[in-house]
Design a protein around this motif. Structure first.
Motif, PDB file in Angstrom:
ATOM      1  N   GLY A 121      16.346  36.764  57.079  1.00  0.00           N
ATOM      2  CA  GLY A 121      15.684  36.991  55.790  1.00  0.00           C
ATOM      3  C   GLY A 121      16.338  38.087  54.972  1.00  0.00           C
ATOM      4  N   GLU A 122      15.548  39.114  54.646  1.00  0.00           N
ATOM      5  CA  GLU A 122      16.016  40.191  53.771  1.00  0.00           C
ATOM      6  C   GLU A 122      16.623  41.378  54.524  1.00  0.00           C
ATOM      7  N   VAL A 123      16.859  41.218  55.825  1.00  0.00           N
ATOM      8  CA  VAL A 123      17.488  42.295  56.605  1.00  0.00           C
ATOM      9  C   VAL A 123      18.849  42.623  55.991  1.00  0.00           C
ATOM     10  N   VAL A 124      19.103  43.900  55.777  1.00  0.00           N
ATOM     11  CA  VAL A 124      20.391  44.354  55.255  1.00  0.00           C
ATOM     12  C   VAL A 124      21.133  45.036  56.396  1.00  0.00           C
TER      13      VAL A 124
ATOM     14  N   GLU B 153      17.738  45.945  61.055  1.00  0.00           N
ATOM     15  CA  GLU B 153      18.703  46.915  60.553  1.00  0.00           C
ATOM     16  C   GLU B 153      19.570  47.398  61.715  1.00  0.00           C
TER      17      GLU B 153
ATOM     18  N   ASP C   4      22.747  31.752  55.905  1.00  0.00           N
ATOM     19  CA  ASP C   4      22.394  30.387  55.495  1.00  0.00           C
ATOM     20  C   ASP C   4      23.611  29.642  54.957  1.00  0.00           C
TER      21      ASP C   4
ATOM     22  N   THR D 159      16.330  33.913  61.264  1.00  0.00           N
ATOM     23  CA  THR D 159      15.167  34.748  60.945  1.00  0.00           C
ATOM     24  C   THR D 159      15.556  36.062  60.278  1.00  0.00           C
TER      25      THR D 159
ATOM     26  N   GLY E 211      20.294  37.292  55.465  1.00  0.00           N
ATOM     27  CA  GLY E 211      19.772  35.935  55.620  1.00  0.00           C
ATOM     28  C   GLY E 211      20.469  34.899  54.764  1.00  0.00           C
ATOM     29  N   PRO E 212      20.590  35.120  53.443  1.00  0.00           N
ATOM     30  CA  PRO E 212      21.246  34.122  52.599  1.00  0.00           C
ATOM     31  C   PRO E 212      22.735  33.930  52.930  1.00  0.00           C
TER      32      PRO E 212
ATOM     33  N   HIS F  75      25.375  46.593  49.870  1.00  0.00           N
ATOM     34  CA  HIS F  75      25.185  45.556  50.879  1.00  0.00           C
ATOM     35  C   HIS F  75      24.028  44.665  50.466  1.00  0.00           C
ATOM     36  N   GLU F  76      24.160  43.391  50.763  1.00  0.00           N
ATOM     37  CA  GLU F  76      23.153  42.417  50.354  1.00  0.00           C
ATOM     38  C   GLU F  76      22.410  41.880  51.572  1.00  0.00           C
ATOM     39  N   PRO F  77      21.260  41.251  51.361  1.00  0.00           N
ATOM     40  CA  PRO F  77      20.512  40.700  52.489  1.00  0.00           C
ATOM     41  C   PRO F  77      21.361  39.719  53.304  1.00  0.00           C
TER      42      PRO F  77
END
Length: 193
Positions: A86-89, A122, A64, A84, A60-61, A56-58
């Motif tokens: 971001g890097e939440v997976v 998460e 976006d 907001t 946020g992107p 699984h990837e972050p």
């Protein structure tokens, strides 16, 4: 393989409608939409199952990228999007997240006055807007497949139901309530483990 025959049937219903057989065309349109919905649901289920074991990837992107698409629509051009994550997976792959968040973002953009906020942590995703929101009865109706709360808008009323299905397929649950922003808040929560 089913999409082309469904498109051909849809063309036939247009011809039937033009010939004055509107009742028959309406019935065929409903059957076609039911079949199309079933096909889309199975395709979504297959895509989600195929990525179950993928890393699984972050989030946020991915969000976006979805925002960039929605900002290209008439409704999206006038809005401020706040992401907001971001890097939440989150506990689902990128394809499933796009299938889940896409309809929720489109819905938020359609009804927001000026602002759409995407947040989470998460095992939690929240998409909310500052639009008019829904009553308790409307929130229950909104998740029914094919149910449209705004009959003046084009579409088939499948977006929130598809998001609910994707949430459930990935082990989560979608809930709708009033946002502190004033509009609708769509939240997906995944159980731990």
């Amino acid at each position: 393989s089913l999409k082309t025959p469904l498109a051909a049937l849809a063309a036939q219903t247009r011809r039937a409608r033009e010939a004055g057989a509107t009742d028959a065309a309406d019935g065929l349109d409903r059957a076609i939409e039911a079949a199309r919905g079933a096909v889309e649901r199975e395709l979504t289920r297959t895509r989600i199952a195929a990525e179950q074991d993928a890393a699984h990837e972050p989030a946020g992107p991915i969000i976006d990228r979805l925002i960039a698409v929605v900002e290209g629509t008439e409704a999206g051009q006038r809005l401020n999007f706040e992401n907001t994550l971001g890097e939440v997976v989150l506990p689902l792959g990128g394809t499933a997240l796009m299938e889940l968040a896409g309809p929720l973002l489109e819905n938020a953009a359609r009804f927001a006055r000026t602002h759409v906020r995407i947040s989470g942590a998460e095992r939690h995703l929240c998409i909310e807007d500052d639009g008019p929101g829904l009553s308790e009865a409307q929130t229950a109706d909104a998740l029914e497949r094919g149910r449209r709360l705004d009959e003046t808008e084009v579409g088939h009323g499948l977006g929130l139901a598809i998001a609910r299905d994707v949430a459930e397929m990935s082990g989560g649950a979608l809930s709708l309530d009033r946002s502190p922003l004033g509009g609708l808040r769509a939240q997906v929560r995944w159980m731990s483990g």
